[in-house]
Design an enzyme around this catalytic site. Structure first.
Site, PDB file in Angstrom:
ATOM      1  N   SER A  61       0.830  -1.195   0.000  1.00 38.20           N
ATOM      2  CA  SER A  61       0.000   0.000   0.000  1.00 38.20           C
ATOM      3  C   SER A  61       0.874   1.259   0.000  1.00 38.20           C
ATOM      4  CB  SER A  61      -0.947  -0.051   1.202  1.00 38.20           C
ATOM      5  OG  SER A  61      -1.983   0.885   1.092  1.00 38.20           O
ATOM      6  N   ASP A  90      -8.911  -4.270  -6.021  1.00 37.62           N
ATOM      7  CA  ASP A  90      -8.386  -3.518  -4.867  1.00 37.62           C
ATOM      8  C   ASP A  90      -9.115  -2.177  -4.754  1.00 37.62           C
ATOM      9  OD1 ASP A  90      -6.857  -2.037  -3.026  1.00 37.62           O
ATOM     10  OD2 ASP A  90      -5.030  -3.109  -3.576  1.00 37.62           O
ATOM     11  N   HIS A 122      -7.624  -5.582  -0.672  1.00 43.98           N
ATOM     12  CA  HIS A 122      -6.458  -4.702  -0.733  1.00 43.98           C
ATOM     13  C   HIS A 122      -5.181  -5.503  -0.557  1.00 43.98           C
ATOM     14  CE1 HIS A 122      -3.990  -1.252  -0.440  1.00 43.98           C
ATOM     15  NE2 HIS A 122      -3.913  -1.183   0.875  1.00 43.98           N
TER      16      HIS A 122
END
Length: 527
Positions: free
Chosen positions: A239, A468, A496
């Site tokens: 991320s 995602d 995610h």
């Protein structure tokens, strides 16, 4: 609030997966033992004193040459504190501390593998200390010291401080006695709350608040690489952690060893473009959730098709702001709490059932408690009202330094129009409402969004997930194309980031690359 948001998933850590060598063999084109051995040889850890520091400015070399003491801190972990300059451009301003922990390699050690779980503001220290075995396969833990650290501004490192627990409750959950009705009243209220928060952050954090930007963290990471004795940086970012990695590669391309960017962010985008892309992805994830929910008619509280269910959710949110429903702990439900609960559940497909429960409890019984449970999980708040970290304080501080604030009224109106079109769920906000929090921030960004090329770096593996909601797969595609040595791996799935989904194809490809230096073929698709 914009960008990735919290990188919290349920369960918190990345699930344990043991790489399948057989699966990897079918995916990867091996270049032969000689080439692999050459890569392994180039990754060997050096004595910190022997590292080449010729490219490090003389006034910074003492930081790179510091002797770091790693102490046993339980659970097979070692912990250390590293000193870094608060301002890399002017080290005379004083020093900060960086807290790090590592799990020593269980097998033939190839060096260190640094990692960051995202945020911005998430604790890399906790990520490794609490969930290292769940987050990384046995192959990776055998080959590398797994190293997590709290970036500047975060957790155990020199940290951003703003509010106490009661203050954070008021910031996230406070509802004014008299709800603002006009656009002018809504903007004034938002600005007032943002100004109070910003002032508190400056008062309690001091000068550090101006130096918690990602580029400063990139320089910290190069320092960490050196003090553990690694000539090259091996890195696994998730991320927002990919943002750190991509900027590192662009800043120190010749120091890149093996790097994986899972759930990649696109550094070339401005803040409005980031939010619009995210909201579109969350909208798609919401539709996927509703399709799944509606297929289970007996459990699902919604009726009709997906579009009709979307309208039902919007009515629930509008109703919540009017009815002043209280949770069992006395907090008042608002559309903001419901929105946060939805986002929290969409990060991981395994959390969809809890979102269904939340809507069922409220729509059928008038009980909002499950909405608060999901929202509290997102914010890291326990049942006593204690927040487990300063993640969202750091989140605000880092974001406001990483993105220039847009103040052009015409562009703000255009953005809000597009945002409304991209967001199928949510209460309308004033057209003039921009990034209120960063508009009130005491320090402004010193950087502009730009593409990353990392010219001269070794292959960098970029991983994207088609479903995602937080880091759209288009961002991974963009980053892989920007990086001169970028290699794209796509996972067809929901949620995610990809590595924690346990897909043998993804885990096999990532582990093979990190342990041997051989990436999968560019454009490989798993799932």
């Amino acid at each position: 609030m914009f960008r990735i948001g919290s990188n919290r998933k349920a369960p918190r850590g990345v699930r344990a997966v043991v790489a399948s060598v057989a699966a990897a063999a079918t995916l990867l084109s091996m270049s032969g033992c000689t080439a692999v051995q050459h890569v392994l040889d180039s990754q060997q850890t050096a004595d910190p004193a022997s590292l080449d520091l010729s490219n490090v400015p003389e006034n910074l070399r003492s930081y790179y040459q510091q002797q770091v003491e790693w102490n046993d801190c339980g659970g097979g972990r070692e912990c250390a504190t590293i000193t870094a300059p608060m301002n890399w451009d002017d080290p005379t301003m004083g020093d900060i501390e960086l807290a790090a922990t590592r799990i020593p390699a269980a097998g033939d050690r190839q060096g260190s593998l640094f990692t960051n779980p995202g945020g911005p503001g998430a604790s890399g220290y906790d990520f490794v200390y609490d969930g290292g075995e769940d987050s990384f396969s046995s192959d990776l833990r055998s080959a590398f010291d797994i190293v997590g650290w709290d970036p500047r501004g975060v957790g155990r490192s020199s940290a951003v401080e703003c509010y106490d627990d009661a203050g954070m409750d008021e910031y996230f959950y406070g509802v004014p006695e008299k709800m603002p009705k006009t656009d002018e009243e809504k903007i004034a209220y938002a600005e007032e709350q943002a100004k109070k928060f910003a002032d508190a952050c400056k008062e309690h954090t001091g000068e550090l608040l101006n130096y918690v930007d990602t580029m400063s963290t990139v320089h910290d990471l190069d320092l960490l690489r050196a003090v553990v004795g690694d000539a090259k940086l091996n890195y696994f970012g998730f991320s927002y952690g990919t943002d750190i990695g991509a900027h590192y590669a662009d800043t120190f391309p010749l120091n890149v060893g093996r790097m994986v960017l899972d759930g990649a962010t696109d550094p070339s985008l401005g803040q409005f473009d980031v939010v619009l892309a995210q909201q579109g992805a969350f909208g798609d994830a919401t539709k996927a959730y509703l399709e799944d929910c509606l297929s289970q008619a007996k459990k699902c509280p919604f009726r009709g098709n997906v579009d009709q269910a979307m309208k039902q959710i919007n009515r629930v949110m509008e109703d919540a702001d009017k009815r002043k429903i209280l949770a069992s702990d006395g907090r008042q439900l608002s559309s903001g709490v419901i929105s946060t609960a939805i986002n929290a559940a969409l990060y991981d497909e395994s959390s969809w059932e809890y979102l269904t429960q939340a809507f069922s409890d409220y729509m059928l019984q008038g009980n909002p408690d499950t909405f608060f449970l999901l929202s509290d999980f997102y914010y890291g708040r326990d049942e006593t009202g204690h927040y487990d970290s300063n993640m969202f304080e750091a989140f605000m501080a880092i974001n406001c330094l990483d993105y220039p604030v847009e103040t052009d009224p015409a562009k703000i109106k255009e953005y809000n129009k597009k945002l409304k079109e991209a967001t199928p769920i949510g209460v309308d906000s004033p057209e003039e409402l921009g990034d209120v929090q960063c508009q009130q921030w005491p320090y402004q960004s010193r950087v502009q969004p730009a593409k990353v090329t990392a010219a001269g770096a070794q292959p960098i593996l970029v991983v994207g997930t088609t479903g995602d909601p937080a880091t759209p797969v288009e961002w991974a595609e963009a980053v892989a194309s920007q990086l001169e040595s970028g290699v794209l791996l796509t996972y067809n799935g929901e949620g995610h980031i990809a590595y924690d989904e346990g897909d043998k194809c993804v885990v096999g490809a990532v582990d093979e690359y990190l342990t041997t230096g051989t990436p999968p073929a560019n454009g490989t698709v798993c799932g």
